[in-house]
Write a protein that holds these residues in place. Sequence first.
Motif, PDB file in Angstrom:
ATOM      1  N   ASN A 173       0.858  -1.197   0.154  1.00 37.86           N
ATOM      2  CA  ASN A 173      -0.093   0.037   0.170  1.00 37.86           C
ATOM      3  C   ASN A 173       0.814   1.452  -0.248  1.00 37.86           C
ATOM      4  O   ASN A 173       1.082   1.953   1.020  1.00 37.86           O
ATOM      5  N   PRO A 174       1.346   1.488  -1.124  1.00 40.99           N
ATOM      6  CA  PRO A 174       2.608   2.645  -1.232  1.00 40.99           C
ATOM      7  C   PRO A 174       2.074   4.132  -0.816  1.00 40.99           C
ATOM      8  O   PRO A 174       2.687   4.791  -0.292  1.00 40.99           O
ATOM      9  N   ALA A 175       0.690   4.089  -1.066  1.00 44.85           N
ATOM     10  CA  ALA A 175       0.169   5.454  -0.858  1.00 44.85           C
ATOM     11  C   ALA A 175      -0.192   5.782   0.813  1.00 44.85           C
ATOM     12  O   ALA A 175      -0.059   6.691   1.152  1.00 44.85           O
ATOM     13  N   LYS A 177       2.966   7.513   2.166  1.00 43.63           N
ATOM     14  CA  LYS A 177       3.458   8.978   1.796  1.00 43.63           C
ATOM     15  C   LYS A 177       3.710   9.685   3.355  1.00 43.63           C
ATOM     16  O   LYS A 177       3.118   9.625   4.142  1.00 43.63           O
ATOM     17  N   TRP A 183       8.119   7.360   4.670  1.00 44.33           N
ATOM     18  CA  TRP A 183       9.239   6.535   4.056  1.00 44.33           C
ATOM     19  C   TRP A 183      10.188   6.026   5.089  1.00 44.33           C
ATOM     20  O   TRP A 183      10.789   5.117   5.008  1.00 44.33           O
ATOM     21  N   LEU A 215       8.051  -1.382  -5.751  1.00 49.63           N
ATOM     22  CA  LEU A 215       6.672  -0.799  -5.802  1.00 49.63           C
ATOM     23  C   LEU A 215       6.152  -1.097  -7.198  1.00 49.63           C
ATOM     24  O   LEU A 215       6.949  -1.201  -8.058  1.00 49.63           O
ATOM     25  N   GLU A 221       1.545   7.921 -10.454  1.00 50.76           N
ATOM     26  CA  GLU A 221       1.108   8.103  -9.329  1.00 50.76           C
ATOM     27  C   GLU A 221       2.220   8.574  -8.431  1.00 50.76           C
ATOM     28  O   GLU A 221       1.918   8.696  -7.001  1.00 50.76           O
ATOM     29  N   GLU A 229       1.045  10.790  -5.343  1.00 50.38           N
ATOM     30  CA  GLU A 229       0.003  10.137  -4.460  1.00 50.38           C
ATOM     31  C   GLU A 229       0.741   9.347  -3.461  1.00 50.38           C
ATOM     32  O   GLU A 229       0.478   8.960  -2.295  1.00 50.38           O
ATOM     33  N   VAL A 230       1.936   8.787  -3.869  1.00 48.87           N
ATOM     34  CA  VAL A 230       2.975   8.041  -2.868  1.00 48.87           C
ATOM     35  C   VAL A 230       4.022   8.528  -2.390  1.00 48.87           C
ATOM     36  O   VAL A 230       4.524   8.264  -1.310  1.00 48.87           O
TER      37      VAL A 230
END
Length: 226
Positions: free
Chosen positions: A22-24, A27, A30, A98, A104, A107-108
């Motif tokens: 769920n990379p978003a 945000k 990291w 990823l 995107e 968003e990430v």
Amino acid sequence: MRLRNIPRAEGVLEACKEVVKNPAGQKSRWHELFQNQNPVHIEIGMGKGQFLLTLAERNPDINYIGIERYSSVLLRAVEKFQLLSESPKGAPSNIRFLCMDARELPEVFAPGEIEKIYLNFSDPWPKARHARRRLTSREFLSLYAKVLPPGGTVEFKTDNRPLFDFSEEEVRESPFFTLDGLTYDLHRDAGMNQGNIMTEYEEKFSAAGNAICKLIARKSPSGSEG
């Protein structure tokens, strides 16, 4: 080019803890995932992973994230990582993967959360009507500007001269970046080639006698992030 679907890819990626699911949700967080405050560098279109895995091994004080759009392609890099994990030396701990579209990125990753972006031998999308899909197009440069800090860089390598000329022009016309370095024959350029790590494609193309081009674009301190 149509990519061959590999049925087992999804299962392998799901089982690998280094693949962020769920990379978003990460945000602005990291550094928490890596459990350190080291800079984060990403490669968009990492292929089989040789380039980024080598970087991660050589630079334990930098966090690396490899991005691929298709699971069947990312699978190859993850499998190479897993082979390293089983070796006496082990795999680097400062790398994550990823499976996502580069569009995107905002968003990430939060503004300034990424310090460097690598683009290696990206799809040239040779037809003019597909120019916006090229990872060095002004559309993508505007996305990179949103996640890089002032002074952050994009490094691009290719053996495709038309794509390189297009990319150079896009950087020169960009309100976000300035051209910080350029060579039309990387392996004969002592300064630009210093510390160069070759990708699988780079080894193949240079062995065939193809000159490798490289440019470095730096985000301008006064450049808008879009």
